[in-house]
Design an enzyme around this catalytic site. Structure first.
Site, PDB file in Angstrom:
ATOM      1  CG  HIS A  25      -1.772  -1.055   1.452  1.00 55.48           C
ATOM      2  ND1 HIS A  25      -1.697  -1.990   2.425  1.00 55.48           N
ATOM      3  CD2 HIS A  25      -2.998  -1.482   0.596  1.00 55.48           C
ATOM      4  CE1 HIS A  25      -2.700  -2.901   2.495  1.00 55.48           C
ATOM      5  NE2 HIS A  25      -3.508  -2.692   1.243  1.00 55.48           N
TER       6      HIS A  25
ATOM      7  NE  ARG B  13      -8.824 -11.999   2.271  1.00 51.74           N
ATOM      8  CZ  ARG B  13      -9.304 -11.074   1.465  1.00 51.74           C
ATOM      9  NH1 ARG B  13      -8.429 -10.724   0.310  1.00 51.74           N
ATOM     10  NH2 ARG B  13     -10.602 -10.702   1.470  1.00 51.74           N
TER      11      ARG B  13
ATOM     12  CB  SER C 173      -1.467 -10.312   0.590  1.00 49.17           C
ATOM     13  OG  SER C 173      -2.913 -10.632   1.075  1.00 49.17           O
TER      14      SER C 173
HETATM   15  P1  AMP Z   1      -6.364  -3.983  -0.257  1.00 48.06           P
HETATM   16  O1  AMP Z   1      -6.309  -3.126   0.888  1.00 48.06           O
HETATM   17  O2  AMP Z   1      -5.994  -5.274  -0.312  1.00 48.06           O
HETATM   18  O3  AMP Z   1      -7.897  -3.592  -0.957  1.00 48.06           O
HETATM   19  O4  AMP Z   1      -5.309  -3.263  -1.340  1.00 48.06           O
HETATM   20  C1  AMP Z   1      -5.453  -1.919  -1.534  1.00 48.06           C
HETATM   21  C2  AMP Z   1      -4.578  -1.601  -2.929  1.00 48.06           C
HETATM   22  O5  AMP Z   1      -3.292  -2.118  -2.663  1.00 48.06           O
HETATM   23  C3  AMP Z   1      -4.928  -2.462  -4.107  1.00 48.06           C
HETATM   24  O6  AMP Z   1      -5.070  -1.505  -5.268  1.00 48.06           O
HETATM   25  C4  AMP Z   1      -4.068  -3.474  -4.053  1.00 48.06           C
HETATM   26  O7  AMP Z   1      -3.903  -4.222  -5.505  1.00 48.06           O
HETATM   27  C5  AMP Z   1      -2.771  -2.859  -3.665  1.00 48.06           C
HETATM   28  N1  AMP Z   1      -1.760  -3.929  -3.214  1.00 48.06           N
HETATM   29  C6  AMP Z   1      -2.087  -4.965  -2.223  1.00 48.06           C
HETATM   30  N2  AMP Z   1      -0.898  -5.824  -2.192  1.00 48.06           N
HETATM   31  C7  AMP Z   1      -0.085  -5.127  -2.883  1.00 48.06           C
HETATM   32  C8  AMP Z   1       1.245  -5.347  -3.034  1.00 48.06           C
HETATM   33  N3  AMP Z   1       1.860  -6.493  -2.513  1.00 48.06           N
HETATM   34  N4  AMP Z   1       1.908  -4.607  -3.820  1.00 48.06           N
HETATM   35  C9  AMP Z   1       1.601  -3.726  -4.692  1.00 48.06           C
HETATM   36  N5  AMP Z   1       0.034  -3.188  -4.254  1.00 48.06           N
HETATM   37  C10 AMP Z   1      -0.674  -3.848  -3.451  1.00 48.06           C
END
Ligand code: AMP
Length: 286
Positions: free
Chosen positions: A41, A191, A189
């Site tokens: 993020h 998760r 991630s």
């Molecule tokens: P999320 O909080 O999981 O919904 O992710 C928010 C944003 O961060 C989304 O656009 C994801 O694709 C991005 N994101 C999540 N994990 C990664 C990562 N390892 N590298 C780059 N962007 C990420």
């Protein structure tokens, strides 16, 4: 010096803040997140701050994009920690609405992007992309940014959002940010926190395996053959495989035989954790 970040929770306050920046001639980028902020993020926030004068990060765990048996309740939440990390990374504003601000009583509109959402994660998670498209459409209309940044980690989601914005003429540029990985290759991630120590040890095999598919494809191996080998390897290592797929990088159409440009995408379950990852393929033209 410890930096702090202003937090707004209503559309009205968000628009007032963004409006003041616009009146001052500043440009604005939005980074949507569900919190549990990690270096992936933060890389998007860093990218956003090179592309616009002001960076708004949204934090909203969107109930619409979780299935009934998924991890909405268990999803990691720690707003104070997230706010500190985002402040440190240079985000100017945190938009953290309550569910009642996002979906007030009587809310009854759903955004459905067809075609791109029918396969891959769309097949495994019915209604997921409707939930994503609905909340992202709202976030874009609420904040009216010049640019919005999404990670390539969720590659299908990135394409869905580009299509949504194009189809509905939402005046924003969608930009993809590269995947941030742990030293052993596992894509960051929120998760990953669910993985047991034993699962965490084998989790990097997901990246290792799809990376090997990309190398094989770049050396001329057929797409179906390479994907089948990868599925077999992952299953033998203890993953339950949703899909390993070789797709057109723009349309996600299935590819067969030798490929030039492609994306290898995979989704697997490891114990109770669902992991996704993807890599580009760019075979040299002979
Ligand atoms: P999320 O909080 O999981 O919904 O992710 C928010 C944003 O961060 C989304 O656009 C994801 O694709 C991005 N994101 C999540 N994990 C990664 C990562 N390892 N590298 C780059 N962007 C990420």
């Amino acid at each position: 010096m410890t930096r702090t970040i202003e937090t707004v929770r209503t559309v009205r306050d968000l628009r007032a803040r963004v409006g003041a920046w616009r009146d001052a001639g500043e440009t604005v980028a939005l980074v949507p997140t569900m919190g549990a902020i990690h270096a992936g993020h933060l890389s998007l926030v860093a990218l956003a701050s090179t592309l616009a004068d002001r960076v708004v990060t949204s934090l909203f765990v969107n109930p619409l994009q979780f299935g009934p048996r998924e991890d909405f309740n268990a999803y990691p939440r720690d707003e104070a920690r997230d706010a500190a990390a985002l402040a440190q990374a240079g985000s100017d504003l945190l938009y953290a609405p309550d569910a009642s601000e996002m979906y007030p009583p009587g809310f009854s509109t759903k955004v459905n992007v067809g075609d791109l959402t029918e396969n891959l994660c769309g097949a495994a998670r019915p209604n997921h992309f409707d939930g994503v498209a609905t909340v992202v459409a709202k976030l874009l209309l609420q904040s009216a940014p010049d640019k919005a940044i999404f990670g390539e980690k969720d590659y299908q989601q990135l394409l869905v959002i580009k299509r949504l914005v194009r189809d509905l003429n939402i005046p924003v540029e969608i930009i993809g940010g590269a995947i941030v990985r742990e030293a052993d290759g596992l894509a960051l991630s929120s998760r990953n926190a669910y993985l047991s120590p034993a699962e965490r040890k084998i989790a990097p095999m997901l990246y290792e395996t799809i990376h090997a598919v990309a190398t094989d494809l770049e050396q001329g191996r057929g797409a179906d053959d390479a994907a089948e080998t990868a599925r077999f390897k992952l299953e033998a290592a203890g993953f339950r495989v949703d899909y390993v797929a070789v797709r057109d990088p723009e349309t996600l159409a299935p590819l067969h035989g030798p490929v030039k440009q492609a994306r290898v995408l995979a989704a697997v379950h490891l114990g109770k954790t669902r992991l996704i990852d993807n890599v580009p393929v760019s075979a040299p033209t002979p």
